[in-house]
Write an enzyme that holds these catalytic residues in place. Structure first.
Site, short mmCIF file in Angstrom:
data_model
loop_
_atom_site.label_atom_id
_atom_site.label_comp_id
_atom_site.label_asym_id
_atom_site.label_seq_id
_atom_site.Cartn_x
_atom_site.Cartn_y
_atom_site.Cartn_z
N ASN A 671 0.86 -1.18 0.00
CA ASN A 671 0.00 0.00 0.00
C ASN A 671 0.90 1.23 0.00
O ASN A 671 1.39 1.66 1.05
CB ASN A 671 -0.91 -0.01 1.23
CG ASN A 671 -1.95 1.10 1.19
OD1 ASN A 671 -1.76 2.13 0.53
ND2 ASN A 671 -3.05 0.90 1.89
N LYS A 672 1.14 1.80 -1.18
CA LYS A 672 2.11 2.89 -1.30
C LYS A 672 1.61 4.19 -0.69
O LYS A 672 2.41 5.06 -0.36
CB LYS A 672 2.47 3.09 -2.78
CG LYS A 672 3.14 1.87 -3.39
CD LYS A 672 3.36 2.03 -4.88
CE LYS A 672 3.98 0.77 -5.47
NZ LYS A 672 4.13 0.85 -6.94
N CYS A 673 0.30 4.33 -0.57
CA CYS A 673 -0.23 5.56 0.04
C CYS A 673 0.08 5.61 1.53
O CYS A 673 0.31 6.68 2.10
CB CYS A 673 -1.73 5.66 -0.19
SG CYS A 673 -2.18 5.87 -1.94
N ASN A 674 0.08 4.44 2.16
CA ASN A 674 0.35 4.37 3.60
C ASN A 674 1.73 3.79 3.90
O ASN A 674 2.08 3.61 5.07
CB ASN A 674 -0.71 3.51 4.30
CG ASN A 674 -2.09 4.13 4.19
OD1 ASN A 674 -2.23 5.35 4.22
ND2 ASN A 674 -3.11 3.30 4.04
#
Length: 713
Positions: A671-674
């Site tokens: 999960n690159k956003c988090n």
């Protein structure tokens, strides 16, 4: 026929022991430029020309490079010689014609040297096709507007601008013409990495056309890069004490670094020196000029009466120190040089790079600005977003990925740090910069017209402040120009990416006599006059100043307009001012790639926020060690990219901090956003590693294909 009998037959040929003949063309000439390297296999007493072997129609390279001859197996060569012995050369009428024209229905066969003599064309690419004189490819021009002769842009001899076998035209510059022989010699010397158009520096289009027209471009480094100590003269420093009374008992050439007997060169000309003790200098950082330069400086009117200075005990800020006027007893310095001296005065001005970037980040407001980014065209998307009149670089950036082929207009939340990482990769590989690893600004008139250099500086500044990766591709020369000013920066030969300009500088530096030097000046008279580097030669040592003038013009003066535009863009959010105040801290992230990742670095980077499976965490640590030991198909950088979108740790760190969780599933999820990596819970380590390798490798491959889709179309 057995190999033993065949080798004995070859040995019995006249001249076989002293100057062996090629088994294909039966010539004993040793001319690498015309026929390729002549190589003999001692075991089988077999000699071939590389080009004769390479262009033979009935043989393929079935072995490794070290097997047989250039990877061609001895048995295959024997069969090809036997096949060719039944074919008669249509030019010399002798047997052994191993090369045939590939044109349909053409029955001509010939030896390689005979084909050269009859102006056949041999293509050293693809299937290594050969064309006879009737079917060879030609260059076609729609109209010939050239009434007068034009010079070959390599040897400068005048030629008729009509494309023939011996005369070729550049596909990218319509006024660039060459002798075929000149091109072939240059290709052999430059290799695939440096062979390019002599006018516009294009390599892709130029090489493709030259290969079509039969120019052999070897896959090797340039010859001047392989020569040992080729640029040794450029690395020599002046080490001699020239003061009237030298105090050194060991002589004027005695030089001991970090002592009072260290030699300090004149800061103006660099061609005179002094021991620190001989001129009462307390440290190497103090400025010193020789008598000649000092006289010129004091008579030039640059030294004016100074304003009153603040008392030594007065508290003075950094900005005040930089703006304070110089003492009339010291040579006047540029703001960059003053800043440099100021930073050397004590460690209190040395700061950690992460702290500096975090301080810059205090400018970012809570108000958000969403950028709509097409991953297939990162550059244009970012350019549109940053140029939007509602965009403010101090707003918090949010990323939404969109697909131009999606007619429903769906948005997908994206990682800001992944976007900035991809943007910096695009910037590094853009035509705004030139060079291989350490890059300088290029001169691109279209980019200058579209104000892209300013936008590039702005992008870089925004990326740093908003948590993007280290640039890592600047040359020391470009960085020093930004910090200390172009007038205080001396470029080096490695900064020159243009093959012809580098060759001119090398030839000037290696001139052995004044006559040779004057001959070179006459040869390059028009070029030197155009760039304003013509000078009167009175001694051989003048060659160094001439080479220096060309270097300064090509690397600095030529790109003055792009540099000023780029510099203005870099002032966004106060980044340039910060760089100039703390150059040593910023030099590491601008001029050097980040350190390689290790098991320890990644283990410390990722935190475990939730109760996780103990066995899966153990597998994770074992997996990291296996990747570091090269026992996996992925790399440490691949793992970090999979989880965060960045292949290296940004100077200011990740926000939020990368974390790990363990879930009951077959494959890992990033999960690159988090910045969160979800690990699969498996029963065995083998299954864990296979699933990790498969998911990471294929996810990154698909993302790479998606990002390159726009370029490919």
């Amino acid at each position: 026929m057995s190999l033993t009998k065949w080798s004995k037959m070859n040995e019995s040929k006249p001249g076989g022991s002293q100057n062996p003949t090629c088994v294909f063309c039966r010539k004993n000439d040793d001319c690498p430029i015309k026929y390729g390297e002549k190589k003999t296999n001692e075991k089988w007493n077999l000699t071939v020309h590389y080009y004769c072997l390479l262009m033979s129609s009935g043989i393929w390279q079935r072995g490794k490079e070290e097997e047989g001859v250039y990877g061609f197996l001895i048995e295959d060569i024997r069969k090809e010689v036997t096949r060719a012995s039944k074919l008669k050369c249509c030019i010399c009428k002798k047997t052994g014609a191993s090369i045939g024209c590939v044109a349909p229905r053409c029955k001509r066969s010939y030896h390689f040297p005979c084909g050269l003599q009859r102006e056949c064309i041999f293509q050293f690419t693809g299937n290594f096709a050969s064309f006879c004189w009737n079917h060879r490819p030609v260059q076609i021009i729609t109209s010939n507007n050239y009434r007068d002769s034009l010079p070959c842009t390599i040897c400068l001899e005048f030629i008729e601008p009509i494309p023939t076998y011996s005369i070729l035209r550049s596909p990218c510059c319509k006024n660039a013409w060459f002798h075929r022989d000149c091109l072939q010699v240059q290709a052999i010397n430059a290799g695939v990495f440096f062979f390019r158009c002599t006018i516009c520096n294009n390599s892709d289009i130029f090489q493709k056309e030259m290969l079509r027209m039969g120019i052999h471009i070897p896959e090797k480094d340039a010859s001047w890069e392989l020569e040992e100590n080729a640029y040794q003269e450029l690395l020599q420093h002046y080490e001699h004490c020239d003061v009237r009374r030298c105090r050194s008992k060991e002589g004027r050439d005695y030089n001991v670094p970090d002592s009072k007997w260290e030699i300090k060169r004149c800061q103006c000309c660099g061609s005179r020196g002094t021991h620190l003790a001989c001129s009462s200098l307390q440290s190497w950082e103090q400025n010193w000029e020789c008598l000649e330069c000092r006289g010129i400086l004091y008579n030039s009117g640059d030294f004016q009466k100074a304003k009153k200075h603040t008392l030594p005990n007065t508290n003075v800020g950094i900005t005040d120190c930089l703006l304070e006027e110089s003492s009339p007893k010291l040579p006047r310095q540029s703001p960059g040089a003053q800043r440099k001296d100021l930073l050397r005065q004590g460690s209190k001005f040395r700061r950690d790079i992460s702290t500096l970037i975090i301080e810059l980040g205090f400018q970012i407001k809570k108000k958000t600005k969403r950028l709509f980014i097409n991953k297939a065209n990162i550059w244009s998307s970012a350019l549109d977003g940053f140029r939007n009149q509602n965009f403010n670089p101090s707003y918090t950036i949010e990323i939404a990925y969109v697909n131009e082929n999606d007619h429903f207009g769906k948005e997908q939340p994206g990682s800001k740090q992944e976007f900035l990482s991809l943007l910096m990769q695009q910037l590094e590989n853009s035509p705004l910069f030139e060079g291989s690893l350490s890059k300088n600004l290029s001169l691109n008139s279209q980019a200058l017209k579209e104000n892209l250099y300013y936008e590039a500086g702005k992008m870089l500044a925004i990326s740093l402040v908003h948590g993007g990766p280290s640039p890592g591709f600047f040359s020391k020369t470009l960085f020093n120009c930004l910090v200390y000013g172009p007038e205080s920066t001396q470029p080096i030969l490695d900064d020159v990416s243009d093959f012809d300009v580098a060759q001119i500088i090398i030839r000037i530096n290696t001139a052995a006599t004044v006559a040779d030097l004057n001959s070179l000046i006459n040869e390059y008279y028009n070029y030197l006059e155009l760039i304003g580097c013509l000078r009167l030669i009175t001694s051989l040592s003048d060659k160094y100043m001439l080479a220096k003038d060309i270097l300064v013009y090509h690397v600095i003066k030529r790109v003055q307009a792009p540099f000023e535009s780029f510099k203005q863009g870099l002032k966004t959010l106060g980044v340039l001012e910060k760089i100039q105040t703390y150059p040593e801290a910023f030099c590491n992230i601008f001029c050097h790639k980040p350190e390689n990742l290790s098991t320890k670095i990644l283990s410390d980077l990722f935190t475990v926020h939730t109760l996780s499976d103990v066995q899966a965490l153990g597998f994770w640590n074992s997996y990291l060690q296996a990747v570091e030991d090269g026992k996996s198909t992925v790399t440490m950088e691949d793992i970090l990219t999979f989880a965060t979108g960045c292949s290296s740790i940004p100077p200011a760190g990740f926000k939020p901090t990368p974390s790990i969780e363990c879930l009951h599933m077959d494959f890992p999820v990033g999960n690159k956003c988090n910045n969160c990596l979800a690990l699969p819970i498996t029963s065995t380590y083998k299954e864990f590693q296979e699933n990790m390798d498969f998911a990471i490798k294929n996810t990154l491959r698909l993302e790479k294909e998606e990002n390159s889709h726009f370029i490919g179309h």
